[in-house]
Design a protein around this motif. Structure first.
Motif, PDB file in Angstrom:
ATOM      1  N   VAL A  29       1.733  -2.018   2.435  1.00 35.75           N
ATOM      2  CA  VAL A  29       1.604  -0.693   3.040  1.00 35.75           C
ATOM      3  C   VAL A  29       0.635   0.167   2.238  1.00 35.75           C
ATOM      4  O   VAL A  29      -0.194   0.898   2.804  1.00 35.75           O
ATOM      5  CB  VAL A  29       2.982   0.000   3.130  1.00 35.75           C
ATOM      6  N   ALA A  30       0.728   0.076   0.913  1.00 34.12           N
ATOM      7  CA  ALA A  30      -0.148   0.865   0.043  1.00 34.12           C
ATOM      8  C   ALA A  30      -1.610   0.497   0.258  1.00 34.12           C
ATOM      9  O   ALA A  30      -2.474   1.359   0.391  1.00 34.12           O
ATOM     10  CB  ALA A  30       0.252   0.659  -1.421  1.00 34.12           C
TER      11      ALA A  30
ATOM     12  N   SER B  75       7.778   9.687  -0.818  1.00 31.63           N
ATOM     13  CA  SER B  75       6.648   8.808  -1.093  1.00 31.63           C
ATOM     14  C   SER B  75       5.337   9.529  -0.791  1.00 31.63           C
ATOM     15  O   SER B  75       5.330  10.583  -0.134  1.00 31.63           O
ATOM     16  CB  SER B  75       6.746   7.565  -0.211  1.00 31.63           C
TER      17      SER B  75
ATOM     18  N   LEU C 202       1.489   4.305  -4.845  1.00 24.08           N
ATOM     19  CA  LEU C 202       2.503   3.467  -4.221  1.00 24.08           C
ATOM     20  C   LEU C 202       2.296   2.001  -4.591  1.00 24.08           C
ATOM     21  O   LEU C 202       3.255   1.254  -4.822  1.00 24.08           O
ATOM     22  CB  LEU C 202       2.446   3.637  -2.699  1.00 24.08           C
ATOM     23  N   PHE C 203       1.042   1.570  -4.694  1.00 24.56           N
ATOM     24  CA  PHE C 203       0.734   0.190  -5.053  1.00 24.56           C
ATOM     25  C   PHE C 203       1.190  -0.114  -6.486  1.00 24.56           C
ATOM     26  O   PHE C 203       1.762  -1.175  -6.755  1.00 24.56           O
ATOM     27  CB  PHE C 203      -0.767  -0.065  -4.910  1.00 24.56           C
TER      28      PHE C 203
ATOM     29  N   GLN D  56      -4.446  10.822   0.764  1.00 21.29           N
ATOM     30  CA  GLN D  56      -3.892   9.582   1.303  1.00 21.29           C
ATOM     31  C   GLN D  56      -4.276   8.386   0.438  1.00 21.29           C
ATOM     32  O   GLN D  56      -3.440   7.523   0.140  1.00 21.29           O
ATOM     33  CB  GLN D  56      -4.387   9.362   2.735  1.00 21.29           C
TER      34      GLN D  56
ATOM     35  N   GLY E  79      -1.763   6.096  -1.821  1.00 18.41           N
ATOM     36  CA  GLY E  79      -1.664   4.653  -1.648  1.00 18.41           C
ATOM     37  C   GLY E  79      -1.773   3.906  -2.963  1.00 18.41           C
ATOM     38  O   GLY E  79      -1.070   2.916  -3.194  1.00 18.41           O
TER      39      GLY E  79
ATOM     40  N   GLY F 136       3.229   8.684   1.333  1.00 12.40           N
ATOM     41  CA  GLY F 136       3.139   8.745   2.790  1.00 12.40           C
ATOM     42  C   GLY F 136       3.982   9.856   3.376  1.00 12.40           C
ATOM     43  O   GLY F 136       3.571  10.532   4.328  1.00 12.40           O
TER      44      GLY F 136
ATOM     45  N   SER G 196      -2.884  -0.893   2.868  1.00 17.01           N
ATOM     46  CA  SER G 196      -3.253  -0.455   4.215  1.00 17.01           C
ATOM     47  C   SER G 196      -3.613   1.028   4.242  1.00 17.01           C
ATOM     48  O   SER G 196      -4.596   1.427   4.884  1.00 17.01           O
ATOM     49  CB  SER G 196      -2.092  -0.728   5.181  1.00 17.01           C
ATOM     50  N   ASN G 197      -2.823   1.845   3.517  1.00 12.37           N
ATOM     51  CA  ASN G 197      -3.102   3.280   3.458  1.00 12.37           C
ATOM     52  C   ASN G 197      -4.441   3.563   2.791  1.00 12.37           C
ATOM     53  O   ASN G 197      -5.212   4.418   3.257  1.00 12.37           O
ATOM     54  CB  ASN G 197      -1.987   4.004   2.683  1.00 12.37           C
ATOM     55  N   VAL G 198      -4.719   2.850   1.708  1.00 11.19           N
ATOM     56  CA  VAL G 198      -5.986   3.048   0.998  1.00 11.19           C
ATOM     57  C   VAL G 198      -7.166   2.644   1.874  1.00 11.19           C
ATOM     58  O   VAL G 198      -8.159   3.380   1.995  1.00 11.19           O
ATOM     59  CB  VAL G 198      -6.000   2.248  -0.317  1.00 11.19           C
TER      60      VAL G 198
END
Length: 202
Positions: free
Chosen positions: A187-188, A119, A80-81, A73, A77, A121, A190-192
């Protein structure tokens, strides 16, 4: 029996078919209508293959490599960032559009199939919602069908993107792309942060 509505909403959020439209418009500015249709179909097909692959063997691979889901995860992230930064700071120059011509396959795979549709996610969701010790084979098959239905929705929206483009133009597509980049970056992060928090809470 799975909760179809909950699973659909979850996959719709992580695959984000609506959010894929401005990404599609941004990366296909230099292509004609025929090439755009080809890219949309290829992107959906590749994304479906990637996600089904993670459903089938994602958990096995992560377990074999001794990689916890939280680490996956966090890494997802970060990827994605980086992609979000390219959406925000990337330049839309004619020369760049010309370099895209004749490279439909590359554009369909990156960034549309991965990481826009498939993605980090979505890959993580494919693994988590089909965990072998929590779901039987029939439930995993149902989850896979729901996941593929969301990919089909994304494909339909991409096929209609040219029609949408006539209303917003290149400038609108550029603005939307950068706004989506900001959202994806959020979102990225937040995931990290969520992955790090859960990791240290163990």
């Amino acid at each position: 029996m799975i909760d179809f509505v909950a699973v659909f909403i979850f996959f719709f959020a992580v695959i984000d078919p609506v959010g894929t439209v401005p990404v599609f418009l941004a990366v296909t500015n230099g292509f004609d209508a025929k090439a755009k249709r080809k890219i949309a179909l290829q992107a959906a097909f590749v994304a479906a293959l990637v996600l089904v692959f993670f459903v089938a063997v994602g958990e096995i691979i992560l377990t074999a490599l001794n990689i916890p889901l939280l680490a996956f995860q966090i890494a997802g992230g970060i990827v994605l960032f980086v992609f979000a930064m390219s959406m925000i700071f990337g330049e839309s120059k004619p020369d760049e559009e010309l370099r895209l011509i004749g490279k439909e396959s590359e554009t369909a795979i990156f960034p549309l199939a991965v990481p826009s549709l498939a993605s980090p996610g979505a890959m993580l969701a494919a693994v988590l919602l089909t965990e072998n010790h929590r779901y039987n084979l029939w439930e995993q098959a149902q989850t896979t069908l729901v996941m593929l239905s969301v990919v089909i929705i994304a494909m339909i929206l991409m096929l209609a993107a040219s029609w949408i483009h006539r209303f917003i133009g290149n400038g609108g597509a550029s603005v939307i792309s950068r706004v989506m980049g900001l959202i994806l970056a959020s979102v990225a992060v937040s995931n990290v942060l969520a992955g790090i928090k859960e990791y240290f809470a163990l």
